[in-house]
Design a protein around this motif. Sequence first.
Motif: not given
Ligand code: FES
Length: 118
Positions: A48-55, A67-74
């Motif tokens: 779960r990405c800390p940014h928005n909970g996505r995979t 690197t999160c594929r959704w919004h690029g947090w690393r």
């Molecule tokens: S949910 Fe991972 S960067 Fe936004």
Amino acid sequence: VTEFDDAGWAPLCPLAALSTVEGRSFVHEGRAVAAFRRGDVVHVVSDRCPHNGRTLHDGHLDGGLLTCRWHGWRFDVTTGRSPDVPPGEEGPRLRVYEVRLRDGRVEIRDPGPGRSAT
Ligand code: FES
């Protein structure tokens, strides 16, 4: 190995079940975790990405940096910290699991509430 040393360790999957190219998602003790294999080294973090909970298992891992594929947090998969947070700031933190290999199987241990977040 004493019984104490085994405390908290749980099987995840055979090492051979992990691709060396793509991450894979599992459920461990009710939490989604993402496993990445590079050679015989395995990293397991929260899925779960800390940014928005996505995979995160479908993110891109390069040199230990996920690197999160959704919004690029690393995130550094060994520390859970983001290299994009200025020094001295806490920032978002990824839960990082301890990993060990036993007889071709991957075992993981939850870091516990005091050692990591998310
Ligand atoms: S949910 Fe991972 S960067 Fe936004």
